[in-house]
Design an enzyme around this catalytic site. Structure first.
Site, PDB file in Angstrom:
ATOM      1  N   ASP A 253      48.581  37.557  42.391  1.00 22.36           N
ATOM      2  CA  ASP A 253      46.814  36.747  43.105  1.00 22.36           C
ATOM      3  C   ASP A 253      47.106  38.186  42.898  1.00 22.36           C
ATOM      4  OD1 ASP A 253      47.238  35.162  45.784  1.00 22.36           O
ATOM      5  OD2 ASP A 253      45.639  36.113  44.923  1.00 22.36           O
TER       6      ASP A 253
HETATM    7  C1  GLC Z   1      43.042  35.491  46.549  1.00 24.86           C
HETATM    8  C2  GLC Z   1      43.878  34.198  46.949  1.00 24.86           C
HETATM    9  C3  GLC Z   1      43.994  33.566  45.594  1.00 24.86           C
HETATM   10  C4  GLC Z   1      43.274  33.610  44.737  1.00 24.86           C
HETATM   11  C5  GLC Z   1      42.387  34.934  44.360  1.00 24.86           C
HETATM   12  C6  GLC Z   1      41.758  35.163  43.424  1.00 24.86           C
HETATM   13  O1  GLC Z   1      43.491  36.826  47.459  1.00 24.86           O
HETATM   14  O2  GLC Z   1      45.159  34.493  47.662  1.00 24.86           O
HETATM   15  O3  GLC Z   1      44.610  31.974  45.852  1.00 24.86           O
HETATM   16  O4  GLC Z   1      42.864  32.014  43.845  1.00 24.86           O
HETATM   17  O5  GLC Z   1      42.562  35.599  45.765  1.00 24.86           O
HETATM   18  O6  GLC Z   1      40.645  34.602  44.203  1.00 24.86           O
END
Ligand code: GLC
Length: 753
Positions: A300
């Site tokens: 993430d």
């Molecule tokens: C965010 C979220 C995740 C998302 C990623 C990209 O922090 O936790 O669910 O897909 O970043 O945007």
């Protein structure tokens, strides 16, 4: 065509390399086992052909995912992402969409870099791309797996028409704590239902082949157990037994892997002391060894960097080493693989074979997506014009939104609204709030295009007079608007109050310690009720709310969640009775936040509540049961259940038990009912939940009609991780319950021998 030349040139290079190898001097060792070489022309053969040509920096570049500056979903930005693409230091870009924009970035990669390897384009297409569908928790209340697959399919069609190859969805985190804002992104508290929904959404996004340019890669997230964040506070600590992890939180991820999810995303949280991004047990032992997952794992947002804050890495070198060796293939936005992996490989701390394996996983998906054959396969301007916001998509969004709305209360048959002319006062901060109708994580949705409840009522109830006065804001203490709105209510035949949470009050980084209606909404509703008019409350919110104070002040309550682009039309369809509500809650609504965590499948304890015994498990100031239970939802129809009939009183491990129930529609309206089957294991080698959903069927029952519904149970449905952590069914007594909610009482028993 251009990239076919790229690939052919790469292939020729490789074949020359191998042929020259054949005449090479003795010192070069031919591959030990030719059978280990991938078959010529196979994807693995092509992947190896490319891999052999890559420098270490180019390999690491494939493990680097950077955000563009078109949209932003996290704190840090790396403006020099275009320079990084040109240096071959980027494998994928996210938060970029629109054919013209992504085509420019792809051309940089496939025309101006040494090896011309195409980029993957990813985005958070969570509940629709341009056409926005209900927020996922809302949509899960439809219990309609086909509908959920369809909405994911349409999302993929629109996203892939705008240049995207990959969505960071479905979010499959089981969540039992409504304080956590991200409950809005998932499918609620139940493992059985959540697993079926995970499968449906993966299939909707990916279809049967990633080479289909109208499909996108799915990404099962957030792996794992992110929904169990302590105190419901986002990003907080997760600590649980291996049994709870494997019986409750992992099955939806297993279902996503079995459905072929191309990718997984690690979660921000630690799990039992090891953050998911550096958790070899999760990624290597379970995901790859036990489940046979062949896709790639992306972290993430800046999660590798966050290992420093978790305190399991003294510096960025250690953070990177732990992440890559645990199985995190791609670094989202931390840019730390790019900075630290070359040194770690050169020092021998990370074997190049580990890098090669991660790069193979990424390149394999690029081949499967068809990007080597045509890097612009999802960048067709004609498709972009044709496939977005189509009337078919909008109609489907309207239908699915209406299927997702849960009728929580309907005293005196306040609903459906009379169709004869009447004066309707529409009040509340969400009555005409276009942007809020699509909730959080609304991708490329365009808020101003959403139909509000005001639009829907005025557009559909043309014989009625609708007077709108806001009355109050979502989340402040201003009461100045009360008087004007109350005057409109006093001058009406019926009041519709549109209340709830702003879109920003759920989703990521949006935990709430108090889950009542925000601001002065409760107070305003109480004032409206004092006028003595029929009051219909329509709720727009991302999470289960504490509605204890609200319940007596509304004659009817419709939980609409965030219905999306067609919100106002869909809500009006339900209010007017064009659609008979059939949705059921997939997450418990507590009486107050003090009860949390509260969920339907809790354990019995050694002192289950007994009103006649002080020394039993209870509170002094609130009942144990929730305000609205998992599986609960009313209809404009009424249904009468018979007691369940079992085909046997005892079954063996290889037998099938039929559970039969008759459901009668005792009303004058045809309606759908979600008939639910629950089982309780009365005694196990470990304590067992007081109830477990093991089946459901959504059936249309006409007025006066009785439908016979049959469920089939086998010992496989009764398995769990026993005292020795073996996933087995155990002999003994089981109770079966069937009804329209998890608090159904009609039951029977059988023995598993
Ligand atoms: C965010 C979220 C995740 C998302 C990623 C990209 O922090 O936790 O669910 O897909 O970043 O945007």
């Amino acid at each position: 065509m251009f990239s076919r030349l790229i690939f052919l040139s790469v292939l020729c290079l490789f074949s020359e390399a191998t042929s020259s190898l054949a005449q090479a001097p003795k010192k070069v060792m031919a591959p030990k086992s030719v059978s280990k070489l991938p078959a010529k022309g196979s994807v693995d053969f092509k992947v190896d052909s490319v891999l052999k040509l890559m420098t270490l920096e180019e390999k690491i570049g494939q493990l680097n995912l950077l955000t563009s500056d078109l949209d932003q979903t996290g704190a840090s930005m790396r403006p020099q992402y275009k320079e990084d693409i040109l240096k071959g230091k980027v494998g994928a870009i996210f938060n970029a969409y629109g054919v013209e924009y992504v085509r420019k970035l792809q051309k940089m990669a496939v025309e101006e870099t040494r090896l011309k390897i195409p980029l993957i384009f990813g985005y958070d297409v969570i509940h629709g791309h341009r056409t926005i569908f209900p927020s996922p928790l809302g949509e899960s209340c439809s219990w309609d797996l086909e509908a959920m697959e369809t909405s994911a399919r349409i999302a993929a069609l629109e996203a892939s028409s705008m240049g995207l190859d990959w969505t960071f969805a479905p979010m499959v985190d089981i969540a039992r704590d409504p304080r956590w804002g991200r409950v809005m992104e998932g499918a609620g508290e139940d493992t059985y239902l959540g697993s079926l929904i995970a499968k449906a959404r993966v299939k909707g996004f990916q279809g049967s082949s990633l080479s289909d340019p109208t499909r996108v890669m799915a990404c099962a997230k957030h792996y794992a157990a992110y929904g169990a964040a302590q105190a419901g506070r986002d990003y907080s600590t997760v600590d649980m037994s291996d049994r709870t992890l494997r019986d409750v939180y992992l099955p939806p991820f297993k279902a996503a892997a079995d459905a072929g999810s191309a990718t997984f995303m690690t979660s921000f949280n630690e799990l039992n002391g090891i953050p998911a991004t550096a958790n070899k047990y999760l990624m290597d032992q379970i995901l790859r060894k036990e489940w046979g997952f062949k896709g790639f794992v992306v972290t993430d947002y800046t999660a590798i960097w966050e290992l420093l804050f978790h305190g399991i890495a003294a510096d960025s070198v250690e953070a990177v080493k732990k992440s890559i060796l645990a199985g995190s293939d791609m670094d989202m936005q931390a840019s730390m693989y790019m900075q630290r992996l070359p040194g770690l490989v050169k020092s021998g701390a990370v074997p190049v074979s580990v890098i090669d394996e991660s790069v193979r996983r990424v390149l394999r998906k690029k081949f499967e997506l068809g990007l080597f054959a045509n890097p612009f396969i999802r960048m067709d301007a004609e498709r972009e014009k044709k496939n977005v916001y189509t009337s078919a998509h909008l109609n489907m969004a309207r239908q699915i939104a209406a299927k997702s709305m849960v009728l929580l209360k309907n005293d005196h048959n306040t609903l459906p609204l009379k169709l004869t002319a009447q004066k309707i006062a529409l009040v509340g901060p969400l009555a005409d709030a276009a942007r809020d109708m699509m909730g959080s994580w609304s991708a490329a949705g365009e808020g101003e295009k959403n139909a509000t409840l005001l639009t829907g009522l005025k557009g559909s109830l043309t014989s009625s007079q609708v007077e709108y006065k806001k009355g109050c804001e979502i989340n402040d203490t201003v009461r100045a608007g009360f008087a004007e709105a109350l005057k409109a209510c006093a001058n009406s035949d019926i009041v519709i109050c549109a209340m709830g949470e702003g879109a920003w009050q759920s989703g990521e980084a949006a935990s709430r310690s108090d889950i009542k209606l925000p601001g002065v909404q409760e107070e305003f509703l109480a004032e409206v009720k004092k006028l003595g008019k029929p009051v219909v409350l329509v709720l727009f919110n991302g999470r289960p709310l504490d509605l204890t104070n609200v319940l007596p002040n509304a004659d009817a309550i419709l939980e609409a969640w965030y219905p999306g682009t067609m919100a106002g039309w869909a809500v009006t369809d339900v209010l007017a009775g064009v659609v008979n509500p059939s949705a059921k809650l997939t997450m418990t609504f507590p009486r107050n936040v003090g009860q949390v965590p509260i969920y339907y499948n809790m354990k019995n304890t050694g002192r289950p509540y007994d009103a006649n015994n002080k020394y039993t498990s209870k509170y002094l100031d609130v009942r144990n049961d929730p305000l609205f239970a998992f599986g609960y939802g009313l209809s404009y129809s009424t249904f009468l259940y018979s007691s369940p009939k079992l085909s046997a009183k005892s079954i063996g491990m290889k037998d099938t038990l039929n559970v039969t129930v008759n459901v009668k529609n005792t009303s004058t309206r045809h309606g759908e009912e979600i008939v639910q089957l629950y089982v309780q294991d009365m005694a196990g080698s470990v304590t067992r939940p007081i109830n477990e959903l093991k089946g459901f069927q959504k059936v249309m029952i006409n007025s006066g009609e009785t439908k016979t519904v049959v469920f089939k149970l086998t010992s496989n449905d009764l398995r769990f991780h026993n005292q020795d952590m073996n996933f087995v069914a155990e002999k003994g007594l089981f109770t079966v319950r069937v009804g329209g909610s998890s608090d159904a009482t009609q039951s029977d028993e059988f023995e598993l021998r």
